[in-house]
Write an enzyme that holds these catalytic residues in place. Sequence first.
Site, short mmCIF file in Angstrom:
data_model
loop_
_atom_site.label_atom_id
_atom_site.label_comp_id
_atom_site.label_asym_id
_atom_site.label_seq_id
_atom_site.Cartn_x
_atom_site.Cartn_y
_atom_site.Cartn_z
N ARG A 46 1.05 5.84 -3.87
CA ARG A 46 1.32 4.85 -2.97
C ARG A 46 1.11 3.39 -3.39
NH1 ARG A 46 -0.99 6.24 2.78
NH2 ARG A 46 -2.99 5.35 1.93
N GLU A 93 3.15 3.61 15.14
CA GLU A 93 1.77 4.21 14.70
C GLU A 93 0.37 3.49 15.25
OE1 GLU A 93 1.01 3.70 10.34
OE2 GLU A 93 2.01 2.02 10.29
N LYS A 97 1.24 -0.55 1.98
CA LYS A 97 0.16 -0.62 2.51
C LYS A 97 -0.40 -2.01 1.62
CE LYS A 97 -4.54 1.48 3.13
NZ LYS A 97 -4.62 1.35 4.52
N1 PLP Z 1 -1.10 3.79 8.97
C1 PLP Z 1 -1.66 2.55 8.61
C2 PLP Z 1 -0.97 1.23 8.96
C3 PLP Z 1 -3.06 2.55 7.64
O1 PLP Z 1 -3.52 1.52 7.53
C4 PLP Z 1 -3.60 3.89 7.43
C5 PLP Z 1 -4.48 3.85 6.30
O2 PLP Z 1 -4.57 3.90 5.04
C6 PLP Z 1 -2.66 5.02 7.70
C7 PLP Z 1 -1.79 5.14 8.34
C8 PLP Z 1 -3.33 6.44 7.28
O3 PLP Z 1 -3.13 6.59 5.91
P1 PLP Z 1 -4.04 7.45 5.06
O4 PLP Z 1 -4.11 8.90 5.59
O5 PLP Z 1 -3.40 7.74 3.88
O6 PLP Z 1 -5.12 6.75 4.94
C1 COI Z 2 -7.55 3.75 5.73
O1 COI Z 2 -7.60 4.58 6.66
O2 COI Z 2 -8.26 3.94 4.64
C2 COI Z 2 -7.41 2.44 5.99
O3 COI Z 2 -7.32 1.87 4.87
C3 COI Z 2 -7.08 1.94 7.09
C4 COI Z 2 -7.86 0.47 7.64
C5 COI Z 2 -9.20 0.62 7.83
C6 COI Z 2 -7.24 -0.32 7.03
#
Ligand code: PLP
Ligand code: COI
Length: 335
Positions: free
Chosen positions: A80, A218, A183
Amino acid sequence: MKDIDWSKLGFHYTETDYIVRCECHDGVWGKPYVTNDKYVSLHLSATCLQYGQEAFEGLKAFRGADGKVRVFRMEENARRMARSAEALCMSPVPEDLFCEAIILALDKNMDFLPPYETGATLYFRPLLIGTTPRLGVGPGRDFLFVVIPSPIGPYFPVGFHGTPFIVNRHVDRAAPFGTGQYKVGGNYAASFRATEAAHRQGLSCLFLDSVERKYIDECGAANFFGIKDGVYVTPQSTSILPSITNNSLMQLARDKGIQVEQRRVLLEELSDMTECGACGTAAVISPISRVIDPDNARIYEFGDEPGEVSKMLYYALKDIQYGRTEDKHGWCYVK
Ligand code: PLP
Ligand code: COI
């Protein structure tokens, strides 16, 4: 092990002994190295500062029931981050270099890995920034990649209990074909106005699609899922981050014989959902207690405690991360 009150940790930065750094110039990556220097000397015209050429990640290491350490799906974070880098015309960090840096950061900071069953984990924040000084609008050719570890506790202070959300139709976090699926720091800066307004009311922010403002996008820094007629429903959208946690929950749901639908989800469908939650690395699963839609004077209520499906998925995920069950999908790096 460090003398830290692990069970009192929230989602805040706690400095560890070491970070890992690696530099790239003209597309050529150097070797990752360990340092205790948490500061960087950066030209004030660096592209990360001037034009937001920056991407980051978030992943966790867990101390397991069997005393082993597990890092959850770090290759997915590596992939990612490479997609985020390409979206901002940065040199992607090669997957093996990314994983090497995470393992190095883990090895050097084992004293900060919280004990089993304290509710705390060691979080890694990989960060990629453009460092070339530039005034002309355009990408740089020099990049710094760092991995910043920090022991952390739950993202939502209530832990595995309901968190209230509010819909905001006045601030868009990301455009449909913008950077929402990557991200990158700019998405978060763009969301602050909405999230701070929600926080002032003791709430978290639920973002809708930025075209029609009818569909759920989201939950701040986490994906949304809901259970409707026993089906796991989660938004399909080009402006949300493809969550690795959500992807894992979808797989676990299928493993348990639960149907999964990834599609556009109308906000109004909340009234047909029996439970819903925010999911992400930091959030894990945070049940949603209610969603307030102030523009339509509507409140969708779910209660303060997690629903049955949320509980089942939450423990299924944690059991893998803590080594209490077989890791059938090979998600964990084990040390
Ligand atoms: N959506 C956003 C905007 C986020 O910052 C995150 C955190 O990483 C997620 C979703 C969840 O993603 P993940 O499950 O890969 O941490
Ligand atoms: C995560 O879930 O790891 C994130 O990066 C979300 C947030 C704290 C920026």
